[in-house]
Motif scaffolding. Sequence first.
Motif, PDB file in Angstrom:
ATOM      1  N   GLY A 163       1.001  -1.007   0.021  1.00 39.82           N
ATOM      2  CA  GLY A 163      -0.073   0.355   0.342  1.00 39.82           C
ATOM      3  C   GLY A 163       0.979   0.862  -0.165  1.00 39.82           C
ATOM      4  O   GLY A 163       2.388   1.038   0.276  1.00 39.82           O
ATOM      5  N   ASP A 164      -0.017   2.140  -0.242  1.00 33.03           N
ATOM      6  CA  ASP A 164       0.871   3.642  -0.418  1.00 33.03           C
ATOM      7  C   ASP A 164       0.665   4.611   1.700  1.00 33.03           C
ATOM      8  O   ASP A 164       0.855   5.775   0.870  1.00 33.03           O
ATOM      9  CB  ASP A 164       0.542   4.241  -1.299  1.00 33.03           C
ATOM     10  N   THR A 165      -0.119   4.179   1.955  1.00 31.02           N
ATOM     11  CA  THR A 165      -0.404   4.492   3.560  1.00 31.02           C
ATOM     12  C   THR A 165      -0.427   4.569   4.927  1.00 31.02           C
ATOM     13  O   THR A 165      -0.153   2.950   4.902  1.00 31.02           O
ATOM     14  CB  THR A 165      -2.085   5.139   3.229  1.00 31.02           C
ATOM     15  N   LEU A 166      -0.416   4.558   6.050  1.00 30.99           N
ATOM     16  CA  LEU A 166      -0.577   3.746   7.270  1.00 30.99           C
ATOM     17  C   LEU A 166      -1.586   3.635   6.904  1.00 30.99           C
ATOM     18  O   LEU A 166      -1.442   2.713   8.432  1.00 30.99           O
ATOM     19  CB  LEU A 166      -0.533   5.234   7.725  1.00 30.99           C
ATOM     20  N   HIS A 167      -2.668   3.769   7.201  1.00 29.33           N
ATOM     21  CA  HIS A 167      -3.496   3.070   7.001  1.00 29.33           C
ATOM     22  C   HIS A 167      -3.452   1.373   6.964  1.00 29.33           C
ATOM     23  O   HIS A 167      -4.332   0.570   7.364  1.00 29.33           O
ATOM     24  CB  HIS A 167      -5.205   4.020   6.549  1.00 29.33           C
ATOM     25  N   ASP A 168      -2.977   1.976   5.103  1.00 28.03           N
ATOM     26  CA  ASP A 168      -2.562  -0.227   4.962  1.00 28.03           C
ATOM     27  C   ASP A 168      -2.145  -0.723   5.770  1.00 28.03           C
ATOM     28  O   ASP A 168      -2.236  -1.703   6.036  1.00 28.03           O
ATOM     29  CB  ASP A 168      -2.072   0.553   3.521  1.00 28.03           C
TER      30      ASP A 168
END
Length: 208
Positions: A163-168
């Motif tokens: 992914g590309d975010t902290l949420h990922d």
Amino acid sequence: MKDIDTIIFDFNGTILDDVDLCLNILNKMLTERGYSPVSKEKYLEIFTFPVQDYYVKAGFEFDKYPFSELAVEFIDLYQKASLNCDLYPSLIPFLNKHQDKRLLILSASHIDKLNEQVDHFKIRKYFDDILGTSTIEAPGKLDVALKYIESHHVDPNRTVFIGDTLHDYEVAKALNVHCILVAKGHQSKSRLMQSGAIVVNDINEINF
């Protein structure tokens, strides 16, 4: 990270290079309501999930402009324009390299919108399943992923989420799967590095 047999991909900012489009739409919505636009640098620092939090950081006041209305406007502006974005150049070679594995897309986007994009970019043939949500308000994708992993008997020890975010990263931790973050999407590399996850500059740097 050995014997990986399942790769889960985030879509926006990981497969589809839509960062500039999202920033432009955000600034259009802000300026039309009398708010100041945000720079790309600030965007990469404030973008987050749930999206409501990011909208507040951008400057919107929900007592004046309800989030539900903003979400509808964003999707109306985004969906058609997103079909003019590009896939990241390294994506197709990476997918071809890993066709022996189970490949999935997991997105917080509404499944109908996601399917439209997948078909437009002619990448469905690379993936075993496309997983999206039932709402346009992008609340997150963890529940969708948990149900899939359970019902399809996916081995977390042999699964990686790209992914590309902290949420990922948070989703990957909750799923108990490996995680690799690519610093070409919706959050800055410095933010991603704070997670402790493996962070690469491009998907072509990933080897397993």
